[in-house]
Structure formats: C-alpha cells, structure tokens
Scaffold this motif. Structure first.
Motif, PDB file in Angstrom:
ATOM      1  N   ASN A 137      -8.787  32.176   6.625  1.00 31.12           N
ATOM      2  CA  ASN A 137      -7.601  31.146   6.887  1.00 31.12           C
ATOM      3  C   ASN A 137      -6.647  31.080   6.699  1.00 31.12           C
ATOM      4  O   ASN A 137      -5.316  30.972   6.955  1.00 31.12           O
ATOM      5  CB  ASN A 137      -8.864  29.997   7.540  1.00 31.12           C
ATOM      6  CG  ASN A 137      -8.909  30.123   8.158  1.00 31.12           C
ATOM      7  OD1 ASN A 137      -9.528  30.648   9.432  1.00 31.12           O
ATOM      8  ND2 ASN A 137     -11.139  28.995   8.224  1.00 31.12           N
ATOM      9  N   ASP A 177      -6.359  23.212   6.752  1.00 32.97           N
ATOM     10  CA  ASP A 177      -7.739  21.854   6.892  1.00 32.97           C
ATOM     11  C   ASP A 177      -7.887  22.186   8.448  1.00 32.97           C
ATOM     12  O   ASP A 177      -8.342  22.125   9.176  1.00 32.97           O
ATOM     13  CB  ASP A 177      -6.992  20.806   6.738  1.00 32.97           C
ATOM     14  CG  ASP A 177      -7.108  20.546   5.183  1.00 32.97           C
ATOM     15  OD1 ASP A 177      -7.858  21.476   4.484  1.00 32.97           O
ATOM     16  OD2 ASP A 177      -6.766  19.507   4.927  1.00 32.97           O
ATOM     17  N   GLU A 180      -9.204  24.713  10.134  1.00 31.36           N
ATOM     18  CA  GLU A 180     -10.692  24.949   9.496  1.00 31.36           C
ATOM     19  C   GLU A 180     -11.841  24.343  10.250  1.00 31.36           C
ATOM     20  O   GLU A 180     -12.844  24.227  10.903  1.00 31.36           O
ATOM     21  CB  GLU A 180     -11.055  25.085   7.378  1.00 31.36           C
ATOM     22  CG  GLU A 180     -10.606  26.269   7.126  1.00 31.36           C
ATOM     23  CD  GLU A 180     -11.164  26.404   5.443  1.00 31.36           C
ATOM     24  OE1 GLU A 180     -11.127  25.111   5.332  1.00 31.36           O
ATOM     25  OE2 GLU A 180     -10.461  26.723   4.963  1.00 31.36           O
ATOM     26  N   ASP A 183     -11.715  25.160  14.017  1.00 37.36           N
ATOM     27  CA  ASP A 183     -12.423  26.586  14.276  1.00 37.36           C
ATOM     28  C   ASP A 183     -12.164  26.885  15.654  1.00 37.36           C
ATOM     29  O   ASP A 183     -12.118  28.126  16.191  1.00 37.36           O
ATOM     30  CB  ASP A 183     -13.671  26.369  13.985  1.00 37.36           C
ATOM     31  CG  ASP A 183     -14.575  27.658  14.579  1.00 37.36           C
ATOM     32  OD1 ASP A 183     -13.773  28.072  13.858  1.00 37.36           O
ATOM     33  OD2 ASP A 183     -15.185  28.231  15.055  1.00 37.36           O
TER      34      ASP A 183
END
Length: 229
Positions: A137, A177, A180, A183
């Motif tokens: 990511n 952020d 993650e 998703d």
C-alpha cells in the motif's frame, strides 16, 4: 524561571530557548520590554552578537518586536507555527479540501501548458502507478502521489509545485491509512486507474475542462472516504 549563565555551545540556540521560556512561561508578559542587549548578554554569559541572533529568531517566531529607539517588546505569548508544522497538525480532511482546490486548477493549467517532456513524464508516472499495483500500500500510494506531482509540475507554476510538495507528507500518511482501513485494493489492486488514465489523456489533448472535472471527481471521492473514517 530565573535567567542564568549558559553552557558553552550551541550558544545561539541556548540563548533563544532560554529567552523563549521567559516568554512562554509568563515571566515576560505581552507588552513587556526586554532588558537591553548588554544586560541580557551579561545575564546569559554570552556576547551581544549571540543575544542579537537569539532576538532575531524570536522575532521571526512572532514573539518579540524591536521598536526603533524604544527597545524590544514581547508581542505574543506563543510562537507562530510555520507552515509545515501547521500542516502536520491539521486534520487530513482539511488538508485534502485544499488539495482539491489546488490540484483541480493545476490540472487545468497543465492541459494548457504541458510540453512534450511533461507528456513523457505523465506517461511514465501513470506506468509507474500501474507497476506499483502489485506492491504494498505504501508503494502504491507513493506512485499515486508521483503521478499527481507530475500533473502539478506540468502546470509550470513553481509556487503550485512548492505548495504541493508541502502537502505530500500529510497526504501520504492519510492515503495509506485510507487504503488500509477500507481495504480499497483488495478487489482492485490498481484502484482508480481509469480516472487517472482519463486525466492523463485529457492533459495530452489539451482538454482543460475534462482534466479539471476528472480530477475533481476523483479527489472528491477520496475526500468523502476520508470523512467517513
């Protein structure tokens, strides 16, 4: 907190911090006239040049002001935050709102001003973003930011370029952020590729209206996701 002699080095930094403490701790309140350079130098155990540099630093922080023929006076109890510090302390949604304003206009300008070299850089940045689809990511976000930076650079406005660079550290962490927490890349590792390809294509054909609209829609979708976290 009483003043006292300082350690040998670094003198200017120590003098600045000691004088700053007098102000922020309320020993010298707003409106107070500071002791003269000679007095401060004697109390702190340093030369007048060191005191002068310390006062200049405090003035730059908005704490004191020299008044011609009158001396140096305290004008604020807390130092002014510089721009990078203010950005770090700001909510990522506030930063992102400003990003929308800046980048949408930058995209429009890029479509009108881009050079052949800019088009090469944009194509490479888009390819880099696609290449990062299989990476983590953080790497993907870095590649995404690199593409946006290439768009801003193609606007050929150094102030815009510098301003965007100031935003990057806050944006980077906020986007990592976001990816993650939500998703976002689980089903589509190259999340947002279509919009970015449309943006690059619009800039390439000098379509300022489409470039601005495409980027606005893409950024606003991300902003809404950030607000929902």
């Amino acid at each position: 907190m009483p003043l006292g002699a300082l350690r040998p080095t670094p003198l200017v930094e120590q003098a600045t911090e000691r004088l700053r403490e007098q102000i922020t701790n309320g020993e010298w309140t707003v409106g107070t006239k500071l002791p003269g350079e000679n007095s401060l130098a004697q109390i702190l155990g340093v030369g007048r040049s060191t005191v002068r540099e310390a006062l200049r630093t405090l003035a730059g922080a908005g704490l004191v002001q020299a008044r011609q023929g009158a001396g140096v006076f305290v004008i604020a109890a807390e130092p002014q935050e510089d721009w990078p510090t203010r950005l770090r302390r700001a909510a990522v949604t506030d930063v992102y709102e400003v990003r929308v304003l800046i980048e949408v206009e930058a995209a429009r300008m890029a479509a009108q001003r881009r050079t052949d070299d800019d088009l090469v850089a944009l194509d490479e940045a888009l390819a880099g973003r696609r290449g990062a689809a299989q990476a983590g990511n953080a790497e993907f976000v870095d590649a995404d930011i690199a593409l946006h930076a290439a768009v801003v650079s193609a606007a050929h406005n150094p102030v815009l370029t510098g301003l965007f660079a100031e935003f990057v550290p806050v944006l980077r962490q906020g986007l990592i952020d976001l990816v993650e927490l939500l998703d976002l890349r689980s089903e589509d590792p190259n999340h947002g590729d279509d919009a970015h390809a449309l943006l690059v294509a619009a800039i390439a054909r000098a379509d300022a209206e489409t470039a601005g609209r495409t980027l606005r829609e893409e950024l606003k979708q991300t902003l809404e996701r950030l607000r929902a976290i």
